[in-house]
Design an enzyme around this catalytic site. Structure first.
Site, PDB file in Angstrom:
ATOM      1  N   TYR A  85       0.836  -1.206   0.000  1.00 15.87           N
ATOM      2  CA  TYR A  85       0.000   0.000   0.000  1.00 15.87           C
ATOM      3  C   TYR A  85       0.867   1.252   0.000  1.00 15.87           C
ATOM      4  O   TYR A  85       0.563   2.230  -0.683  1.00 15.87           O
ATOM      5  CB  TYR A  85      -0.931   0.017   1.222  1.00 15.87           C
ATOM      6  CG  TYR A  85      -1.934   1.146   1.141  1.00 15.87           C
ATOM      7  CD1 TYR A  85      -3.141   0.975   0.455  1.00 15.87           C
ATOM      8  CD2 TYR A  85      -1.658   2.389   1.693  1.00 15.87           C
ATOM      9  CE1 TYR A  85      -4.040   2.015   0.339  1.00 15.87           C
ATOM     10  CE2 TYR A  85      -2.561   3.436   1.584  1.00 15.87           C
ATOM     11  CZ  TYR A  85      -3.754   3.244   0.905  1.00 15.87           C
ATOM     12  OH  TYR A  85      -4.639   4.283   0.781  1.00 15.87           O
ATOM     13  N   PHE A 137      -7.359  21.808 -24.058  1.00 12.05           N
ATOM     14  CA  PHE A 137      -7.708  20.396 -24.151  1.00 12.05           C
ATOM     15  C   PHE A 137      -8.923  20.177 -23.253  1.00 12.05           C
ATOM     16  O   PHE A 137      -9.061  20.827 -22.225  1.00 12.05           O
ATOM     17  CB  PHE A 137      -6.549  19.469 -23.750  1.00 12.05           C
ATOM     18  CG  PHE A 137      -6.922  18.030 -23.927  1.00 12.05           C
ATOM     19  CD1 PHE A 137      -7.014  17.502 -25.202  1.00 12.05           C
ATOM     20  CD2 PHE A 137      -7.261  17.234 -22.847  1.00 12.05           C
ATOM     21  CE1 PHE A 137      -7.427  16.181 -25.395  1.00 12.05           C
ATOM     22  CE2 PHE A 137      -7.676  15.923 -23.032  1.00 12.05           C
ATOM     23  CZ  PHE A 137      -7.753  15.397 -24.307  1.00 12.05           C
ATOM     24  N   THR A 138      -9.786  19.250 -23.647  1.00  8.22           N
ATOM     25  CA  THR A 138     -11.089  19.092 -22.993  1.00  8.22           C
ATOM     26  C   THR A 138     -10.987  18.991 -21.466  1.00  8.22           C
ATOM     27  O   THR A 138     -11.534  19.833 -20.747  1.00  8.22           O
ATOM     28  CB  THR A 138     -11.799  17.839 -23.535  1.00  8.22           C
ATOM     29  OG1 THR A 138     -10.907  16.727 -23.439  1.00  8.22           O
ATOM     30  CG2 THR A 138     -12.222  18.032 -24.990  1.00  8.22           C
ATOM     31  N   ASP A 228       1.765  20.629 -20.290  1.00 12.90           N
ATOM     32  CA  ASP A 228       1.014  19.397 -20.512  1.00 12.90           C
ATOM     33  C   ASP A 228       1.965  18.507 -21.306  1.00 12.90           C
ATOM     34  O   ASP A 228       2.116  18.643 -22.512  1.00 12.90           O
ATOM     35  CB  ASP A 228      -0.280  19.662 -21.282  1.00 12.90           C
ATOM     36  CG  ASP A 228      -1.118  18.388 -21.438  1.00 12.90           C
ATOM     37  OD1 ASP A 228      -0.537  17.285 -21.329  1.00 12.90           O
ATOM     38  OD2 ASP A 228      -2.342  18.485 -21.663  1.00 12.90           O
ATOM     39  N   LYS A 271      -0.412   8.085 -23.175  1.00 12.38           N
ATOM     40  CA  LYS A 271       0.050   8.475 -24.517  1.00 12.38           C
ATOM     41  C   LYS A 271       1.543   8.126 -24.638  1.00 12.38           C
ATOM     42  O   LYS A 271       1.880   6.977 -24.865  1.00 12.38           O
ATOM     43  CB  LYS A 271      -0.195   9.959 -24.775  1.00 12.38           C
ATOM     44  CG  LYS A 271      -1.544  10.602 -24.348  1.00 12.38           C
ATOM     45  CD  LYS A 271      -2.771   9.840 -24.452  1.00 12.38           C
ATOM     46  CE  LYS A 271      -4.091  10.518 -24.141  1.00 12.38           C
ATOM     47  NZ  LYS A 271      -4.233  11.761 -23.467  1.00 12.38           N
ATOM     48  N   ARG A 395     -13.791  15.988 -33.201  1.00 13.97           N
ATOM     49  CA  ARG A 395     -13.109  17.087 -32.528  1.00 13.97           C
ATOM     50  C   ARG A 395     -13.602  18.382 -33.164  1.00 13.97           C
ATOM     51  O   ARG A 395     -12.965  18.959 -34.040  1.00 13.97           O
ATOM     52  CB  ARG A 395     -11.589  16.954 -32.647  1.00 13.97           C
ATOM     53  CG  ARG A 395     -10.961  15.992 -31.633  1.00 13.97           C
ATOM     54  CD  ARG A 395     -11.264  16.417 -30.217  1.00 13.97           C
ATOM     55  NE  ARG A 395     -10.682  15.574 -29.182  1.00 13.97           N
ATOM     56  CZ  ARG A 395     -11.340  15.190 -28.089  1.00 13.97           C
ATOM     57  NH1 ARG A 395     -12.607  15.487 -27.925  1.00 13.97           N
ATOM     58  NH2 ARG A 395     -10.736  14.492 -27.155  1.00 13.97           N
ATOM     59  N   PHE A 462     -19.145  15.284 -25.317  1.00 14.32           N
ATOM     60  CA  PHE A 462     -18.813  14.455 -26.475  1.00 14.32           C
ATOM     61  C   PHE A 462     -18.727  12.978 -26.136  1.00 14.32           C
ATOM     62  O   PHE A 462     -18.929  12.129 -26.998  1.00 14.32           O
ATOM     63  CB  PHE A 462     -17.495  14.928 -27.109  1.00 14.32           C
ATOM     64  CG  PHE A 462     -16.323  14.899 -26.170  1.00 14.32           C
ATOM     65  CD1 PHE A 462     -16.098  15.955 -25.305  1.00 14.32           C
ATOM     66  CD2 PHE A 462     -15.457  13.825 -26.138  1.00 14.32           C
ATOM     67  CE1 PHE A 462     -15.026  15.936 -24.420  1.00 14.32           C
ATOM     68  CE2 PHE A 462     -14.380  13.799 -25.256  1.00 14.32           C
ATOM     69  CZ  PHE A 462     -14.169  14.856 -24.393  1.00 14.32           C
TER      70      PHE A 462
HETATM   71  C1  LIG Z   1      -5.317  12.645 -22.947  1.00  9.63           C
HETATM   72  C2  LIG Z   1      -4.903  14.005 -22.639  1.00  9.63           C
HETATM   73  C3  LIG Z   1      -5.095  14.561 -21.367  1.00  9.63           C
HETATM   74  C4  LIG Z   1      -5.889  13.859 -20.278  1.00  9.63           C
HETATM   75  O1  LIG Z   1      -5.306  12.689 -19.884  1.00  9.63           O
HETATM   76  P1  LIG Z   1      -6.186  11.406 -19.435  1.00  9.63           P
HETATM   77  O2  LIG Z   1      -5.125  10.393 -19.139  1.00  9.63           O
HETATM   78  O3  LIG Z   1      -7.050  11.026 -20.575  1.00  9.63           O
HETATM   79  O4  LIG Z   1      -6.952  11.779 -18.240  1.00  9.63           O
HETATM   80  C5  LIG Z   1      -4.595  15.828 -21.144  1.00  9.63           C
HETATM   81  N1  LIG Z   1      -3.972  16.524 -22.099  1.00  9.63           N
HETATM   82  C6  LIG Z   1      -3.793  16.034 -23.335  1.00  9.63           C
HETATM   83  C7  LIG Z   1      -3.100  16.858 -24.354  1.00  9.63           C
HETATM   84  C8  LIG Z   1      -4.258  14.765 -23.642  1.00  9.63           C
HETATM   85  O5  LIG Z   1      -4.091  14.302 -24.884  1.00  9.63           O
END
Ligand SMILES: *Cc1c(COP(=O)(O)O)cnc(C)c1O
Length: 470
Positions: A85, A137-138, A228, A271, A395, A462
């Site tokens: 843990y 970004f969303t 980011d 990613k 998008r 979306f």
């Molecule tokens: C995917 C993404 C996020 C959010 O990450 P999650 O792992 O999906 O929560 C933030 N910024 C960018 C540019 C992304 O592509």
């Protein structure tokens, strides 16, 4: 700007192709469907590709998020999961990998990128603040607004022009940034949110020179920069390829220099890190670290796992190392470019130059007969699925959501349908099939009549919105 070294097309003598720097050890069968089956499936899914069952999908280009194929070394690492843990050995390996390759001091693991965005937004933003960013970004903008900030897009105008060939369309417009500082005051700007690459602009990179210049400008005003870093290694590859002085530098060196112009980062490990789940927040600011480390136990888990299993952290630490391998990155970016080259030869409209992780089809150019309220990008994603079982993503106006104050749709200039390429998953033959389906949809474009939205969720609509054919 040097000429890209990746050549995949043509029959020229002396031609030298690249190939993936790995071979296939395990396969996952794909299911094909009939047009009738797809008609039924997309209708049941409310013409929203997020609501399709993946079993009904042939080639899944919904996202590059968490869809990577892990390596044999990563799978071996999964067996080394220390599921204690507190104080898991895998956490310390992950922390060391992030410190080594990204250069930040303090690390907080999270379940994925948005977990890190939540911690950063809640720790750094006060109601009434303003957060500028190179396009939104969303989830990132959502967390900033949820914490009480107003978001401002300060990306260069070229980013909104699908035909512009600017090599760094992710760059920040220093004039727009300065104008915002003059207008609201530096004390109302907790940080600049700098994305590399810029997902919503088409996976477009930001240059080292721009990052350096933004650092110089913000330093004068005491404003922090949070990166980011979700696709920062892909961004580093573009810098190596396109920016003077970086051709002979390693991706490791470029990444470290790039990160050095920021005070910390949020990361979606799903990613660049070649894993299926995970993320982190990093910072050099001890005070912010203390605050975020208090919050992580509320939202994610203890500060040495943050919502990830030990094995996930181990796979991520190994994935970080693999992601900076230049042969891997050449084939990663090269595969996306291969698809783009095919579409370009056939005159299909999409965002150029090709970005790092996806092809963004220009849905406005596909369907000039549709207004934005008839959801051209959503429509194109549905048409592609109907044609071949390929799953793409909207998008455009649906993803952009509504203005929280006025209740109107945000109306982005771009209506894009994204073909996102998972890492190390599909072959060049899959890309051929995709290109041919896109071409077919383009030929059929005049017959298309668009969609009506019949169900709209309040947040990040979306994902779950439903549509009917007009
Ligand atoms: C995917 C993404 C996020 C959010 O990450 P999650 O792992 O999906 O929560 C933030 N910024 C960018 C540019 C992304 O592509």
């Amino acid at each position: 700007m040097s000429t890209p070294i990746i050549h995949t097309m043509g029959q020229q003598a002396g031609r030298r192709s690249w190939a993936e720097p790995y071979k296939i050890k395990m396969v996952e069968p794909l299911r094909t469907t009939t047009r009738e089956e797809r008609e039924r499936a997309i209708k049941e899914a409310g013409y929203n590709t997020f609501l399709l069952h993946s079993a009904d999908v042939y080639i899944d280009l919904l996202t590059d998020s968490g869809t990577s194929a892990m390596s044999d070394r990563q799978w071996a690492g999964m067996m080394l999961g220390d599921e204690a843990y507190a104080g898991s050995a895998n956490y310390y390996r992950l922390e060391a990998a992030i410190q080594k390759y990204y250069g930040y001091k303090y690390i907080i693991p999270t379940h994925q990128g948005r977990g890190a965005e939540n911690l950063l937004s809640q720790s750094a933003i006060k109601p009434g603040d303003h957060v500028p960013g190179n396009m939104y970004f969303t989830t990132t903008r959502f967390h900033q607004e949820h914490a009480g900030a107003t978001f401002h897009d300060i990306i260069i105008d070229d980013a909104h022009d699908t035909a512009s060939a600017h090599p760094f369309k992710g760059d920040i417009d220093l004039g727009k940034l300065q104008a915002l500082i003059d207008k609201v005051g530096a004390d109302k700007i907790p940080y600049v949110c700098m994305a590399a690459t810029v997902n919503m602009a088409g996976g477009q990179p930001i240059s080292m020179a721009n990052a350096r210049a933004v650092r110089e400008l913000t330093a004068k005003h005491g404003i922090k920069i949070y990166l980011d870093a979700t696709r920062a290694v892909e961004n580093a590859y573009f810098i190596k390829e396109r920016e003077a002085g970086y051709a002979d530098q390693s991706l490791e060196a470029i990444l470290l220099e790039f990160c050095s112009y920021s005070d910390g980062a949020t990361m979606s490990g799903k990613k660049d890190h070649l894993v299926n789940i995970g993320g982190w927040l990093a910072t050099n600011d001890q005070e912010l670290f203390e605050e975020a480390r208090n919050l992580v136990v509320v939202y994610e888990g203890l500060h040495t796992y943050g919502g990830m299993a030990g094995r996930d952290m181990e796979a991520m630490a190994i994935g970080i190392e693999e992601s900076v391998n230049v042969d891997y990155m050449r084939s990663r970016i090269g595969q996306v470019r291969y698809l783009g080259d095919l579409l370009d030869q056939w005159g299909i409209p999409f965002v150029k130059p090709v970005g790092g992780h996806a092809i963004f089809l220009d849905a406005r150019a596909f369907y000039p007969q549709l207004t934005q309220d008839q959801f051209p990008s959503q429509t194109l994603a549905a048409e592609l699925y109907l044609d071949s079982g390929i799953r793409a993503m909207e998008r455009g106006i649906v993803s952009a959501g509504r203005n929280q104050v006025t209740g109107d749709h945000h109306r982005p200039k771009l209506e894009l349908t994204r073909l996102t390429i998972p890492r190390r998953v599909y072959t060049q033959a899959h890309m051929d099939v995709v290109a041919e389906s896109v071409q077919h949809c383009y030929e059929q474009r005049a017959k298309v009549t668009g969609l009506n939205m019949v169900y709209e969720p309040k947040y990040l609509r979306f994902f779950q919105a439903r549509f009917e054919r007009r």
